[in-house]
Scaffold this motif. Structure first.
Motif, mmCIF file in Angstrom:
data_model
loop_
_atom_site.group_PDB
_atom_site.id
_atom_site.type_symbol
_atom_site.label_atom_id
_atom_site.label_comp_id
_atom_site.label_asym_id
_atom_site.label_seq_id
_atom_site.Cartn_x
_atom_site.Cartn_y
_atom_site.Cartn_z
ATOM 1 N N ASN A 135 0.671 -1.127 0.099
ATOM 2 C CA ASN A 135 -0.032 0.041 0.004
ATOM 3 C C ASN A 135 0.830 1.198 -0.084
ATOM 4 N N SER A 136 2.295 1.062 0.161
ATOM 5 C CA SER A 136 3.082 2.141 0.054
ATOM 6 C C SER A 136 4.393 1.663 -0.611
ATOM 7 N N SER A 137 5.412 2.427 -0.792
ATOM 8 C CA SER A 137 6.432 2.268 -1.526
ATOM 9 C C SER A 137 7.309 0.992 -0.778
ATOM 10 N N ILE A 138 7.634 0.049 -1.742
ATOM 11 C CA ILE A 138 8.543 -1.168 -1.235
ATOM 12 C C ILE A 138 9.769 -0.807 -2.134
ATOM 13 N N GLU A 139 10.188 -0.039 -2.576
ATOM 14 C CA GLU A 139 11.504 0.164 -3.394
ATOM 15 C C GLU A 139 12.648 0.022 -2.568
ATOM 16 N N ASN A 140 12.827 0.252 -1.227
ATOM 17 C CA ASN A 140 14.034 0.067 -0.309
ATOM 18 C C ASN A 140 13.848 -1.330 0.533
ATOM 19 N N ASP A 141 12.850 -2.137 0.366
ATOM 20 C CA ASP A 141 12.565 -3.395 0.963
ATOM 21 C C ASP A 141 13.616 -4.136 0.798
ATOM 22 N N THR A 142 14.482 -4.538 1.509
ATOM 23 C CA THR A 142 15.618 -5.626 1.385
ATOM 24 C C THR A 142 15.288 -6.924 1.896
ATOM 25 N N THR A 143 13.712 -7.254 2.209
ATOM 26 C CA THR A 143 13.390 -8.689 2.325
ATOM 27 C C THR A 143 13.801 -9.413 1.689
ATOM 28 N N ALA A 144 14.200 -10.764 2.060
ATOM 29 C CA ALA A 144 14.530 -11.803 1.027
ATOM 30 C C ALA A 144 13.266 -12.576 0.787
ATOM 31 N N PHE A 145 13.184 -12.786 -0.569
ATOM 32 C CA PHE A 145 11.911 -13.219 -0.920
ATOM 33 C C PHE A 145 12.241 -14.669 -1.789
ATOM 34 N N THR A 146 11.701 -15.826 -1.189
ATOM 35 C CA THR A 146 12.289 -16.999 -1.729
ATOM 36 C C THR A 146 11.248 -17.489 -2.703
ATOM 37 N N VAL A 147 11.732 -17.978 -3.927
ATOM 38 C CA VAL A 147 10.832 -18.450 -5.046
ATOM 39 C C VAL A 147 11.546 -20.040 -5.219
ATOM 40 N N ARG A 148 10.549 -20.955 -5.255
ATOM 41 C CA ARG A 148 11.239 -22.251 -5.365
ATOM 42 C C ARG A 148 10.185 -23.043 -6.256
ATOM 43 N N ASN A 149 10.618 -23.778 -7.340
ATOM 44 C CA ASN A 149 9.898 -24.594 -8.071
ATOM 45 C C ASN A 149 10.969 -25.651 -8.614
ATOM 46 N N GLN A 150 10.212 -26.569 -9.511
ATOM 47 C CA GLN A 150 11.267 -27.600 -10.145
ATOM 48 C C GLN A 150 12.325 -27.321 -10.870
ATOM 49 N N SER A 151 12.254 -26.051 -11.364
ATOM 50 C CA SER A 151 13.318 -25.402 -12.391
ATOM 51 C C SER A 151 14.378 -24.742 -11.551
ATOM 52 N N TYR A 152 13.908 -23.857 -10.512
ATOM 53 C CA TYR A 152 14.917 -23.173 -9.974
ATOM 54 C C TYR A 152 14.630 -22.945 -8.645
ATOM 55 N N SER A 153 15.553 -22.296 -7.815
ATOM 56 C CA SER A 153 15.269 -21.894 -6.573
ATOM 57 C C SER A 153 16.237 -20.543 -6.422
ATOM 58 N N VAL B 221 7.237 -21.729 -18.597
ATOM 59 C CA VAL B 221 6.289 -22.518 -18.555
ATOM 60 C C VAL B 221 5.546 -22.657 -17.297
ATOM 61 N N PRO B 222 4.274 -22.959 -17.225
ATOM 62 C CA PRO B 222 3.398 -23.374 -15.833
ATOM 63 C C PRO B 222 4.343 -24.144 -14.787
ATOM 64 N N LEU B 223 4.519 -23.519 -13.765
ATOM 65 C CA LEU B 223 5.273 -24.442 -12.649
ATOM 66 C C LEU B 223 4.683 -24.248 -11.183
ATOM 67 N N ASP B 224 4.373 -25.174 -10.610
ATOM 68 C CA ASP B 224 4.009 -25.198 -9.316
ATOM 69 C C ASP B 224 5.017 -24.381 -8.684
ATOM 70 N N THR B 225 4.725 -23.503 -7.736
ATOM 71 C CA THR B 225 5.671 -22.414 -7.216
ATOM 72 C C THR B 225 5.555 -22.275 -5.640
ATOM 73 N N SER B 226 6.371 -22.303 -4.697
ATOM 74 C CA SER B 226 6.390 -21.924 -3.503
ATOM 75 C C SER B 226 6.733 -20.768 -3.278
ATOM 76 N N ILE B 227 6.374 -19.916 -2.549
ATOM 77 C CA ILE B 227 7.003 -18.476 -1.796
ATOM 78 C C ILE B 227 6.910 -18.602 -0.518
ATOM 79 N N ASN B 228 8.162 -17.837 0.053
ATOM 80 C CA ASN B 228 8.348 -17.742 1.394
ATOM 81 C C ASN B 228 9.144 -16.442 1.686
ATOM 82 N N TYR B 229 8.499 -15.415 2.570
ATOM 83 C CA TYR B 229 9.182 -14.183 3.029
ATOM 84 C C TYR B 229 8.596 -13.775 4.173
ATOM 85 N N ALA B 230 9.450 -13.115 4.952
ATOM 86 C CA ALA B 230 9.143 -12.746 6.340
ATOM 87 C C ALA B 230 8.313 -11.434 6.308
ATOM 88 N N PRO B 231 6.983 -11.562 6.621
ATOM 89 C CA PRO B 231 6.104 -10.684 6.776
ATOM 90 C C PRO B 231 6.241 -9.370 7.610
#
Length: 255
Positions: free
Chosen positions: A150-168, A202-212
């Motif tokens: 709802n506000s700027s996230i341009e300086n947000d250094t939070t780690a945002f993990t994206v994981r699927n069968q192709s990459y992490s 391509v379509p891949l089941d993808t898991s997301i994990n970050y610290a809210p």
């Protein structure tokens, strides 16, 4: 073809209003709220085809920012507008499109316009948009992942993990904002509120994990491919053939 589902509508505080349309296929939905009372971003959008939900009560804030990345949109409290791309959905004979807007504010949303592109045929590629408020989840058949605030996230250094069968990968949220800023013409304040966190070829089941707690991200929107049915694929082919058969010889020469 472009059709109007609602024009200059008023949606009362805490209420929902559904706009229905009967068609053979759906491609896009367009929303504008030009509310002088600063409630233009108070809406949440749900889109259904029959019993299938293809947009699950997503905030106007996220949808307007996402639309900005795709060529045009505005996310201000006095005037908000955006397009939602659903690829191309084929409807069964008894199915209709239902567009529902929920007003989450304490006052009425005024001057709400709803339109859609329907019956344009093309490739049968149904898409859905899903918003997640959880910080840990798995989305099915994911194509793109967007985080917004709802506000700027341009300086947000939070780690945002994206994981699927192709990459992490674990990019910072601000890296996704850099991608978003490069996709718009000029520097828009709204573009600093959305981050492009993943794009799958391509379509891949993808898991997301970050610290809210450490992040200014309010929610994540995933754009995903939907399973196709043989009956709808056949209907899509027949619709294309019907268009070709109705063309004049001079129109065919222009193909």
């Amino acid at each position: 073809m472009l059709v109007t589902l609602g024009s200059n509508s008023t949606i009362n505080s805490g209420s929902t209003q559904t706009f229905q349309y009967a068609c053979n296929s759906l491609q896009s939905v367009y929303i504008r709220c030009n509310d002088d009372g600063d409630d233009s971003l108070s809406g949440h959008l749900t889109v259904q085809i029959g019993n299938d939900v293809i947009c699950n009560d997503i905030s106007f804030i996220g949808l307007a920012q996402l639309s900005l990345l795709k060529g045009g949109g505005k996310a201000t409290t006095a005037d908000a507008y955006f397009a939602v791309d659903f690829g191309s959905h084929i409807l069964e004979p008894l199915e209709n499109v239902y567009v529902t807007i929920r007003n989450n504010s304490g006052s009425a949303m005024q001057a709400v316009d709803i339109s859609a592109t329907v019956n344009e045929g093309g490739i049968y590629e149904p898409l859905k948009l899903t918003e997640y408020s959880d910080s840990v989840f798995t989305d099915s058949n994911t194509l793109c992942v967007y985080a917004y605030g709802n506000s700027s996230i341009e300086n947000d250094t939070t780690a945002f993990t994206v994981r699927n069968q192709s990459y992490s990968a674990t990019p910072q949220v601000q890296s996704g904002v850099n991608v978003a800023l490069s996709m718009v013409q000029g520097e828009f304040t709204e573009a600093k509120q959305i981050a492009v966190m993943a794009k799958n070829q391509v379509p891949l089941d993808t898991s997301i994990n970050y610290a809210p707690g450490a992040s200014n991200v309010d929610a994540v929107i995933c754009v995903s491919a939907m399973p196709k049915t043989s009956s709808k694929a056949t209907a899509s082919v027949k619709a294309g053939q019907a268009v070709l058969s109705s063309m004049t010889s001079s129109e065919r020469k222009a193909l």
